[in-house]
Design an enzyme around this catalytic site. Structure first.
Site, mmCIF file in Angstrom:
data_model
loop_
_atom_site.group_PDB
_atom_site.id
_atom_site.type_symbol
_atom_site.label_atom_id
_atom_site.label_comp_id
_atom_site.label_asym_id
_atom_site.label_seq_id
_atom_site.Cartn_x
_atom_site.Cartn_y
_atom_site.Cartn_z
ATOM 1 N N ASP A 54 35.063 -7.297 11.896
ATOM 2 C CA ASP A 54 34.513 -7.787 12.656
ATOM 3 C C ASP A 54 35.496 -9.104 13.276
ATOM 4 O O ASP A 54 35.304 -9.401 11.923
ATOM 5 C CB ASP A 54 33.296 -7.460 13.881
ATOM 6 C CG ASP A 54 33.968 -7.984 15.254
ATOM 7 O OD1 ASP A 54 34.691 -7.259 15.444
ATOM 8 O OD2 ASP A 54 32.624 -8.394 15.222
ATOM 9 N N HIS A 95 44.142 -7.005 14.999
ATOM 10 C CA HIS A 95 44.905 -5.275 14.103
ATOM 11 C C HIS A 95 45.284 -5.254 13.577
ATOM 12 O O HIS A 95 45.375 -5.189 12.224
ATOM 13 C CB HIS A 95 44.261 -4.776 14.875
ATOM 14 C CG HIS A 95 43.505 -4.166 16.120
ATOM 15 N ND1 HIS A 95 41.823 -5.047 16.139
ATOM 16 C CD2 HIS A 95 43.353 -4.616 17.392
ATOM 17 C CE1 HIS A 95 41.526 -5.147 16.866
ATOM 18 N NE2 HIS A 95 42.193 -4.782 18.082
ATOM 19 N N LEU A 148 38.047 6.110 -6.708
ATOM 20 C CA LEU A 148 37.179 4.936 -5.574
ATOM 21 C C LEU A 148 36.587 5.705 -4.613
ATOM 22 O O LEU A 148 37.964 6.173 -3.912
ATOM 23 C CB LEU A 148 38.188 2.910 -5.142
ATOM 24 C CG LEU A 148 38.005 2.918 -3.991
ATOM 25 C CD1 LEU A 148 36.151 2.317 -3.716
ATOM 26 C CD2 LEU A 148 38.295 2.001 -3.296
HETATM 27 C C1 IPE Z 1 32.250 -3.373 14.916
HETATM 28 O O1 IPE Z 1 32.284 -4.445 16.428
HETATM 29 C C2 IPE Z 1 32.866 -1.957 15.207
HETATM 30 C C3 IPE Z 1 34.134 -2.468 13.990
HETATM 31 C C4 IPE Z 1 34.222 -3.149 13.388
HETATM 32 C C5 IPE Z 1 34.959 -0.801 14.072
HETATM 33 P P1 IPE Z 1 32.929 -3.943 17.916
HETATM 34 O O2 IPE Z 1 33.695 -5.752 18.297
HETATM 35 O O3 IPE Z 1 33.341 -3.135 18.333
HETATM 36 O O4 IPE Z 1 31.166 -4.596 18.217
HETATM 37 P P2 IPE Z 1 30.684 -5.512 19.849
HETATM 38 O O5 IPE Z 1 30.766 -4.496 20.564
HETATM 39 O O6 IPE Z 1 31.337 -6.238 19.615
HETATM 40 O O7 IPE Z 1 28.948 -5.124 19.008
HETATM 41 C C1 IPE Z 2 37.138 -5.596 15.230
HETATM 42 O O1 IPE Z 2 37.405 -6.447 15.299
HETATM 43 C C2 IPE Z 2 38.139 -4.174 15.344
HETATM 44 C C3 IPE Z 2 38.212 -3.102 15.839
HETATM 45 C C4 IPE Z 2 36.515 -3.039 16.425
HETATM 46 C C5 IPE Z 2 39.009 -1.838 15.974
HETATM 47 P P1 IPE Z 2 37.564 -6.461 16.703
HETATM 48 O O2 IPE Z 2 38.967 -6.216 17.528
HETATM 49 O O3 IPE Z 2 35.875 -6.130 17.300
HETATM 50 O O4 IPE Z 2 37.562 -8.427 17.490
HETATM 51 P P2 IPE Z 2 37.155 -9.129 18.143
HETATM 52 O O5 IPE Z 2 35.551 -9.357 17.626
HETATM 53 O O6 IPE Z 2 37.155 -9.080 19.538
HETATM 54 O O7 IPE Z 2 37.040 -10.336 17.804
HETATM 55 MG MG MG Z 3 34.201 -7.650 17.624
#
Ligand code: IPE
Ligand code: IPE
Ligand code: MG
Length: 244
Positions: free
Chosen positions: A10, A27, A121
């Site tokens: 995240d 991303h 792995l």
């Molecule tokens: C969790 O992150 C999903 C992934 C890392 C793929 P999110 O950014 O979607 O989680 P929330 O919405 O903040 O809980």
């Molecule tokens: C996690 O990073 C990746 C996915 C959920 C695909 P985020 O896109 O949720 O990044 P933040 O949490 O908004 O910084």
């Molecule tokens: Mg996020």
């Protein structure tokens, strides 16, 4: 040393926003951190790495971000899979595949076939994955067996349900890391992390490197996993029987 590491990757969006760039740049940078993490796991001899790439709820994001992510997934599968397979990585996907385009689904299938015999792995990508949906699916399988007369309702145990959730054929998740500073699970593995060690860091996913992962592994090595027993029992070796 964890045998099975799971990661909630995240913080990509915030990483980009800090640089005043569109979220999709975050991303892309996140894909680089995935490479570092795989390299680290290969070096350390981790057996299974499960990465949360896209949750069943991430479909709620703006269409532009979702389609950008799909392009990155396609691109990564095109460019990275053969090299990973050459390095002995077996790749698998968990989650609702039906939600993806035909092109992505066939690439996933191809990836699994190409790398299926590898053993160094196991890399599990959780895509369109939800922990609650995973448990509901397992319940459906057992309900069908009951309806078909193959299983008695009183024989539905935790062990039986565990056979039908994702990752059931792999070692237990030992360590679950979440980057990005939020202290929640966000519908990642639920059943499977019942006794996993959890490790949270404010570091945003694109900034993750081997140093940070080493720190997580060092912290993990200091922890005493008790599985409901007392510290004294564990010191006497009782834990080994539970987590061989
Ligand atoms: C969790 O992150 C999903 C992934 C890392 C793929 P999110 O950014 O979607 O989680 P929330 O919405 O903040 O809980
Ligand atoms: C996690 O990073 C990746 C996915 C959920 C695909 P985020 O896109 O949720 O990044 P933040 O949490 O908004 O910084
Ligand atoms: Mg996020």
């Amino acid at each position: 040393m964890p045998r099975h590491l799971a990661v909630i990757m995240d913080g990509n969006g915030r990483w980009a926003q800090q640089r005043r760039r569109p979220r999709i740049i975050g991303h892309r940078a996140g894909a680089r951190a995935v490479r570092n993490t795989i390299d680290f796991c290969l070096q350390q001899g981790v057996e299974v790495l499960t990465l949360y790439a896209f949750s069943s709820e991430n479909w709620r994001r703006p269409e532009e971000e979702v389609s950008g992510l799909m392009r990155i997934f396609l691109n990564v599968l095109d460019t990275e899979v053969s090299e990973l397979a050459r390095r002995g990585v077996r790749i698998r996907f968990i989650g609702d595949r039906e939600a993806f385009s035909d092109a992505l689904r066939s690439k996933m299938q191809h990836t699994e076939t190409l790398s299926g015999a590898n053993a160094k792995l196991t890399l599990v990508i959780a895509a369109s994955y939800g922990g609650q949906q995973d448990i509901a699916h397992a319940a459906r399988v057992l309900a069908q067996q009951v309806a078909d007369g193959q299983l008695a309702a009183q024989d539905i145990t935790a062990a039986k349900l565990a056979e039908h959730v994702a990752l059931s054929d792999l070692p237990e998740v030992d360590l679950c890391i979440r980057t990005g500073g939020d202290l929640r699970i966000s519908n990642f593995l639920l059943w499977q992390i019942a006794y996993s060690e959890l490790w949270f860091t404010p570091v945003l996913w694109p900034d993750v490197d081997e140093k940070l992962l080493s720190q997580a592994f060092n912290d993990y090595a200091q922890r005493q996993r008790r599985f409901g027993m007392t510290g004294e029992q564990i010191d006497a070796g009782a834990g080994a029987a539970l987590n061989p």
